[in-house]
Design an enzyme around this catalytic site. Sequence first.
Site, PDB file in Angstrom:
ATOM      1  N   ASP A  22      -9.698  -6.300 -11.836  1.00 15.38           N
ATOM      2  CA  ASP A  22     -10.450  -6.918 -12.944  1.00 15.38           C
ATOM      3  C   ASP A  22      -9.953  -6.455 -14.315  1.00 15.38           C
ATOM      4  O   ASP A  22     -10.715  -6.418 -15.276  1.00 15.38           O
ATOM      5  CB  ASP A  22     -11.960  -6.630 -12.826  1.00 15.38           C
ATOM      6  CG  ASP A  22     -12.517  -6.968 -11.459  1.00 15.38           C
ATOM      7  OD1 ASP A  22     -12.317  -8.111 -11.017  1.00 15.38           O
ATOM      8  OD2 ASP A  22     -13.140  -6.094 -10.827  1.00 15.38           O
ATOM      9  N   LYS A  25      -5.408  -9.378 -15.510  1.00 22.34           N
ATOM     10  CA  LYS A  25      -4.029  -9.734 -15.130  1.00 22.34           C
ATOM     11  C   LYS A  25      -3.746 -11.219 -15.288  1.00 22.34           C
ATOM     12  O   LYS A  25      -2.661 -11.614 -15.706  1.00 22.34           O
ATOM     13  CB  LYS A  25      -3.770  -9.313 -13.674  1.00 22.34           C
ATOM     14  CG  LYS A  25      -3.868  -7.818 -13.420  1.00 22.34           C
ATOM     15  CD  LYS A  25      -3.629  -7.473 -11.964  1.00 22.34           C
ATOM     16  CE  LYS A  25      -4.764  -7.919 -11.067  1.00 22.34           C
ATOM     17  NZ  LYS A  25      -6.037  -7.234 -11.303  1.00 22.34           N
ATOM     18  N   HIS A  65      -8.467 -14.333 -10.657  1.00 24.23           N
ATOM     19  CA  HIS A  65      -7.713 -14.279 -11.903  1.00 24.23           C
ATOM     20  C   HIS A  65      -8.198 -15.375 -12.846  1.00 24.23           C
ATOM     21  O   HIS A  65      -8.093 -16.559 -12.542  1.00 24.23           O
ATOM     22  CB  HIS A  65      -6.214 -14.406 -11.622  1.00 24.23           C
ATOM     23  CG  HIS A  65      -5.674 -13.245 -10.843  1.00 24.23           C
ATOM     24  ND1 HIS A  65      -4.386 -13.184 -10.370  1.00 24.23           N
ATOM     25  CD2 HIS A  65      -6.262 -12.083 -10.460  1.00 24.23           C
ATOM     26  CE1 HIS A  65      -4.210 -12.034  -9.730  1.00 24.23           C
ATOM     27  NE2 HIS A  65      -5.336 -11.366  -9.772  1.00 24.23           N
ATOM     28  N   THR A  87      -8.768  -1.842  -0.738  1.00 23.65           N
ATOM     29  CA  THR A  87      -8.448  -3.122  -0.116  1.00 23.65           C
ATOM     30  C   THR A  87      -7.467  -2.860   1.032  1.00 23.65           C
ATOM     31  O   THR A  87      -7.133  -1.719   1.322  1.00 23.65           O
ATOM     32  CB  THR A  87      -7.895  -4.117  -1.153  1.00 23.65           C
ATOM     33  OG1 THR A  87      -7.889  -5.437  -0.596  1.00 23.65           O
ATOM     34  CG2 THR A  87      -6.491  -3.741  -1.617  1.00 23.65           C
ATOM     35  N   SER A 128      -4.524  -6.920 -25.733  1.00 28.57           N
ATOM     36  CA  SER A 128      -5.341  -8.131 -25.646  1.00 28.57           C
ATOM     37  C   SER A 128      -6.658  -7.890 -26.374  1.00 28.57           C
ATOM     38  O   SER A 128      -7.346  -6.909 -26.109  1.00 28.57           O
ATOM     39  CB  SER A 128      -5.599  -8.495 -24.183  1.00 28.57           C
ATOM     40  OG  SER A 128      -6.533  -9.551 -24.085  1.00 28.57           O
TER      41      SER A 128
END
Length: 431
Positions: free
Chosen positions: A14, A17, A42, A240, A415
């Site tokens: 999160d 990307k 995404h 994961t 960003s």
Amino acid sequence: MGKNVVVLGTQWGDEGKGKIVDLLTEQAKYVVRYQGGHNAGHTLVINGDKTVLHLIPSGILRDNVKCIIGNGVVLAPDALMKEINMLKERGIPVEERLLISEACPLILPFHSALDIAREKARGNKAIGTTGRGIGPAYEDKISRRGLRVGDLFNAELFAEKLKEVMAYHNFMLTEYYKVDAVDYEQTLSDALALADYLKSMCVDVTELLDNARKAGEPILFEGAQGTLLDIDHGTYPFVTSSNTTAGGVATGSGFGPRHLDYVLGIMKAYTTRVGAGPFPTELLCEVGDHLGTKGHEFGATTGRKRRPGWLDAVAMRRAVQINSVSGFCLTKLDVLDGLKEVKICVGYQHPDGTISKVTPLAAEGYEQVTPVYETMPGWSESTFGATFLEQLPQAAINYIKRIEELLETPIDIISTGPDRNETMILVSPFN
């Protein structure tokens, strides 16, 4: 010659990307997913228009880009079709842009049924999976009983293999978990119905990428989840089921590792985690509420509320080591706007009082440490939408520089909002 760039998350996923991949694909000819499945989420925002992708690479919105799903991705045919149809309704010619490896393991309904049954059986010890069958599909791959996309192209052999693997899993579902079995005939029919369609998009991915490299065509590899969720290097067992780190690029796509030129690590200006698992810098206070609310911290895949916390430089230092991070992209800087002070975790204090700057081996170790913070002044000015470093308040610039010092790695992209143009590229990975 074109560069070959890896974009991956360095936290618990999160990190943003999708936006960065979409931004960088302006300079790429190929975008490749190499691990994970439709547990990824995404989010792309282009001119205010939001698109959420789970399985298809984030370059699909660009007409100059070929998108590839590599062999390391576990592929759910129904999820893929849902995503393809969503994009086609928006006028995206998916079939012209998407290519798939025949070696992708298939996620079938019994995998999801197993995933859900297991999480329910774990009770308060649940891992926090998405329930989409990712783990069980990877288990079948490692156990050498899994079905792959290429198996669909021989209906008789596929039916035989499916019957065998479903007998095994249905026994577990009914006898151990005491839930309903998954219907074999329906599973077979649904899978084979998509065989010809999937075959039309299948290619030899290794050959394609190697030829692209030789021709000097730039390739972007898109990671899913994040480094701290890696099956080997993450907060095991709260991880994961794939290698989310840079090493997964080669195994999950068949692209030679010596030909990777730049690894861009995506890192939020703070930290979040979805689901269960240790989180040393988690904030269960008003500041945490501020980060969660202002950062719109809800999972793109599950909708679950994310757990917010301060930036963890100890964990990020390990991410740099594992991934050979060339440079970072710092996302969601604007979410810190308005805070009187900001903190960075620079060490872990252990129960015996010692302080270390390395991460523990597994979840149990993380649960025992207390974060050691370095506090810096916050800023009241807005950084939202800034596109030049000079537009940022000095306190924000100081925060960025301190992160670079702690991680000994440059921040090449910042960003400051969700849209494609709310970004400052200080150094382009492709240049």
